[in-house]
Design an enzyme around this catalytic site. Structure first.
Site, PDB file in Angstrom:
ATOM      1  N   ARG A  83       0.802  -1.234   0.000  1.00  0.00           N
ATOM      2  CA  ARG A  83       0.000   0.000   0.000  1.00  0.00           C
ATOM      3  C   ARG A  83       0.834   1.284   0.000  1.00  0.00           C
ATOM      4  O   ARG A  83       0.508   2.216  -0.735  1.00  0.00           O
ATOM      5  CB  ARG A  83      -1.006  -0.001   1.153  1.00  0.00           C
ATOM      6  N   TYR A 125      -0.158   3.263  -3.242  1.00  0.00           N
ATOM      7  CA  TYR A 125      -1.141   4.344  -3.017  1.00  0.00           C
ATOM      8  C   TYR A 125      -0.579   5.491  -2.181  1.00  0.00           C
ATOM      9  O   TYR A 125      -1.346   6.289  -1.657  1.00  0.00           O
ATOM     10  CB  TYR A 125      -2.369   3.802  -2.279  1.00  0.00           C
ATOM     11  N   CYS A 140      15.249  -4.517  -3.855  1.00  0.00           N
ATOM     12  CA  CYS A 140      16.088  -3.599  -4.648  1.00  0.00           C
ATOM     13  C   CYS A 140      15.250  -2.651  -5.489  1.00  0.00           C
ATOM     14  O   CYS A 140      15.279  -2.716  -6.722  1.00  0.00           O
ATOM     15  CB  CYS A 140      17.006  -4.388  -5.562  1.00  0.00           C
TER      16      CYS A 140
END
Ligand SMILES: *Cc1c(COP(=O)(O)O)cnc(C)c1O
Length: 421
Positions: A314, A318, A346
């Site tokens: 998340r 977002y 990475c």
């Protein structure tokens, strides 16, 4: 409100010390609280108590069978968006007359499976879908109960990636064309048009967009009844937001949301369905991770965790904010500093928080991401060949691993090598 609290200086999930779970299952892992799940479900159930209603938990938020079974036993139905979720709901013992099928791209296979197994209703999102559903139902000699998802062109004022109720979004049919589309549906012999569906987005922190959308739905319901459709069920979607920052102003309460529903559509006498996901599961889950290193950089310090973006995407996807707290409670007045909190993958995107004020922590310490119960485990992947992390469910003083961490062999052996190699 949730049941993750400090007790004697240590974070507990209900009556179980989070550190004890970490010692038993290893980190990182998700842990959910049964009491919190049930509390949130009950808030909605109470909010709609004066209306004939069914709360169809949007299981895409957190779909472990133990979670959906917990909610189903409390009286929830399920909102599914794929054949996989349909199968999962059935496997968890959810009765098919309490499963609604949403989604903008249902395949013939998914439609067939649901018609065979039984379904409460399809929330149809387009005319082409309607044609396919009518044909498949006809071939099977059954009648498919449907609502049509309308797009009310309301700005949900949420993150662009989770706004779904504006005309530019791919969801539903424009409400301006709804009467025409219902006329088409009404003429299809293998469809039973029973209601209207709407879902305008996720993580809404204001009730005003719901009010606008539901007013439009109410108007449409009257027009459709005038046109001769027996509109008897309204599916009003999910989307109520949660506080990701505990200290911030609280988002709307389910009780007020319930009053809004009664005010806007109550006079129609329809059966009401809602499809909350995030508000039920979000604050009912933590992701717990161990600090691998604390590293001093040129202009900032980094806390490097064993959890990564593949476990909780998340923040990367977002720009979501998650509160991050140490499992051992910092003493009052403990020194704090700014850190970037990152995972080991990475990619610079593997950053959970930038310049976050944190107590001084050390390698080996456990930290917990709050509000990680919804759209956490379900969106995780095995990127970097990192195993999907375990899920644990707490219930009072008991806990159980509800999804185990796969071994490397289990992961690797899912590949098959072609004969020519
Ligand atoms: C995602 C979704 C929900 C749940 O949204 P939340 O914000 O988690 O409450 C409900 N209905 C539909 C159709 C969805 O796509």
């Amino acid at each position: 409100m949730d049941y993750f609290l400090y007790r004697n200086g240590s974070l507990y999930a209900e009556d179980v010390a989070v550190a004890d779970i970490a010692a038993a299952v290893g980190t990182p892992f998700y842990v959910y609280s049964t009491a919190t799940l049930l509390r949130h479900f009950k808030l909605f159930d109470d909010a709609l108590a004066d209306m004939d209603h069914l709360i169809c938990y949007a299981m895409k938020a957190a779909s472990n069978q133990a979670i959906i079974k917990t909610l189903a036993q409390a009286g929830a139905g399920m909102d599914v968006v794929s054949g996989g979720e349909y199968a999962r709901a059935k496997a968890a013992g959810v009765s098919t007359d309490r499963i609604v099928f949403s989604g903008v791209g249902k395949t013939v296979d998914e439609i067939t499976t649901a018609l065979k197994g039984g379904i409460r209703q399809f929330n149809v999102e387009s005319e082409p879908e309607m044609v396919v559903l009518n044909r498949v139902a006809g071939e099977m000699g059954v009648i498919a109960p449907i609502t049509v998802r309308v797009n009310p062109d309301v700005d949900a004022k949420t993150h662009a990636k989770i706004a779904t109720g504006m005309s530019e979004n791919k969801f539903g049919i424009p409400i301006s064309r709804a009467r025409k589309v219902y006329e088409t549906a009404g003429a299809m012999p293998h469809l039973d048009v029973i209601g209207i569906d709407v879902h305008i987005g996720s993580q809404l922190t204001d009730l005003a967009p719901f009010e606008l959308a539901y007013q439009k739905v109410a108007e449409l319901a009257e027009q459709l009844r005038f046109d001769g459709h027996d509109i008897r069920r309204l599916d009003l979607g999910g989307g109520l937001g949660i506080p990701y920052v505990q200290s911030n102003e609280a988002p709307p309460l389910p009780a007020d949301y319930g009053k809004l529903i009664e005010r806007t559509v109550g006079h129609l006498g329809c059966e009401i369905e809602i499809e909350p996901g995030r508000l039920i599961a979000g604050n009912a889950g933590l992701m717990v991770s161990e600090i691998i290193y604390v590293k001093s950089g040129e202009d900032r310090d980094f806390i490097i965790l064993d959890g990564a973006m593949n476990d909780l995407i998340r923040p990367a996807m977002y720009e979501a904010y998650h509160e991050i707290i140490p499992v051992i409670e910092p003493v009052a007045g403990a020194e704090q500093a700014l850190f970037d909190v990152v995972g080991p993958v990475c990619e610079t995107g593997d950053t959970f928080a930038k310049e976050r004020m944190m107590p001084l922590v050390n390698a080996g310490d456990l930290i917990a991401f709050r509000s990680a119960g919804a759209y956490g485990a379900v969106m995780s992947s095995e990127y970097n060949t990192r195993p999907l992390i375990p899920e644990v469910l707490v219930n009072g003083d008991q806990y159980a691993v509800i999804r185990a961490r796969p071994t490397f062999d289990e992961m690797i052996n899912r590949d098959t090598i072609p004969t020519w190699l």
